[in-house]
Design a protein around this motif. Structure first.
Motif, PDB file in Angstrom:
ATOM      1  N   ARG A  22       0.857  -1.176   0.000  1.00  0.00           N
ATOM      2  CA  ARG A  22       0.000   0.000   0.000  1.00  0.00           C
ATOM      3  C   ARG A  22       0.898   1.232   0.000  1.00  0.00           C
ATOM      4  O   ARG A  22       1.755   1.384   0.867  1.00  0.00           O
ATOM      5  CB  ARG A  22      -0.924   0.011   1.211  1.00  0.00           C
ATOM      6  N   SER A  66      -0.364   7.081  -0.999  1.00  0.00           N
ATOM      7  CA  SER A  66      -1.578   7.599  -1.639  1.00  0.00           C
ATOM      8  C   SER A  66      -2.796   6.724  -1.374  1.00  0.00           C
ATOM      9  O   SER A  66      -3.918   7.114  -1.675  1.00  0.00           O
ATOM     10  CB  SER A  66      -1.357   7.705  -3.151  1.00  0.00           C
ATOM     11  N   ARG A 103      -3.084   3.755  -2.824  1.00  0.00           N
ATOM     12  CA  ARG A 103      -3.089   2.804  -3.940  1.00  0.00           C
ATOM     13  C   ARG A 103      -2.435   1.500  -3.500  1.00  0.00           C
ATOM     14  O   ARG A 103      -1.421   1.508  -2.807  1.00  0.00           O
ATOM     15  CB  ARG A 103      -2.327   3.403  -5.114  1.00  0.00           C
ATOM     16  N   GLU A 104      -3.022   0.380  -3.901  1.00  0.00           N
ATOM     17  CA  GLU A 104      -2.489  -0.932  -3.554  1.00  0.00           C
ATOM     18  C   GLU A 104      -1.862  -1.572  -4.782  1.00  0.00           C
ATOM     19  O   GLU A 104      -2.431  -1.542  -5.872  1.00  0.00           O
ATOM     20  CB  GLU A 104      -3.584  -1.834  -2.998  1.00  0.00           C
ATOM     21  N   LEU A 105      -0.682  -2.129  -4.579  1.00  0.00           N
ATOM     22  CA  LEU A 105       0.026  -2.829  -5.650  1.00  0.00           C
ATOM     23  C   LEU A 105       0.027  -4.320  -5.360  1.00  0.00           C
ATOM     24  O   LEU A 105       0.507  -4.749  -4.306  1.00  0.00           O
ATOM     25  CB  LEU A 105       1.474  -2.343  -5.745  1.00  0.00           C
ATOM     26  N   GLU A 117       6.821   3.131 -11.326  1.00  0.00           N
ATOM     27  CA  GLU A 117       5.448   3.622 -11.198  1.00  0.00           C
ATOM     28  C   GLU A 117       5.068   3.799  -9.733  1.00  0.00           C
ATOM     29  O   GLU A 117       4.386   4.763  -9.378  1.00  0.00           O
ATOM     30  CB  GLU A 117       4.478   2.676 -11.904  1.00  0.00           C
TER      31      GLU A 117
END
Length: 147
Positions: free
Chosen positions: A113, A116, A118-120, A143
């Protein structure tokens, strides 16, 4: 029996348990979990054969991307190596991208996580890389570093 408020309660509690397991709350050991996820023994052994040392830096991801994909010749090893590649990618992100941390989904899958939110899904990215070479691990890292 379908009771909507119970489903919401279960999901909320599962999310809290997952955060507690990795996020450093309620006496958990986030460094211990991070160290466990960073082991990646199979990946370390395979890249060492080519003289690559995994030092938890983005530069090491670039070096891995350049290796000849001999693991694709072994269908039994391929998913294990891809899993390790994803965990190593996550390790590099967590250790070098400010605000990034490990998180376990309610199903128990490790994801990274970003600050921001956003989860990868780094294990999936590692498996894709091991099977096809794309996306490159260094590209996923770049990225993530951008946010």
């Amino acid at each position: 029996m379908n009771i909507p408020f119970l489903d919401a309660w279960r999901k909320r509690n599962a999310d809290e348990r997952a955060r507690t397991a990795v996020g450093g709350e309620s006496g958990s050991d986030p460094e211990g979990v991070a160290d466990m996820l960073a082991e990646c023994d199979l990946l370390r052994a395979r890249v060492q054969e080519f003289g690559v040392r995994l030092d938890d830096t983005p530069r090491s991801l670039e070096a891995i991307d350049q290796l000849p994909p001999r693991w694709r010749d072994d269908p039994e090893e391929l998913p294990w190596l891809g899993n390790d590649a994803g965990l190593y990618l996550g390790t590099v992100i967590v250790r070098t991208v400010p605000g990034a941390s490990w998180y376990l989904t309610p199903g128990g899958h490790p994801v990274v996580r970003l600050a921001s939110g956003r989860e990868l899904h780094v294990v999936e990215a590692g498996l894709d890389w091991a099977m096809s070479g794309s996306p490159e691990l260094s590209q996923v890292y770049a990225e993530a570093a951008e946010g």
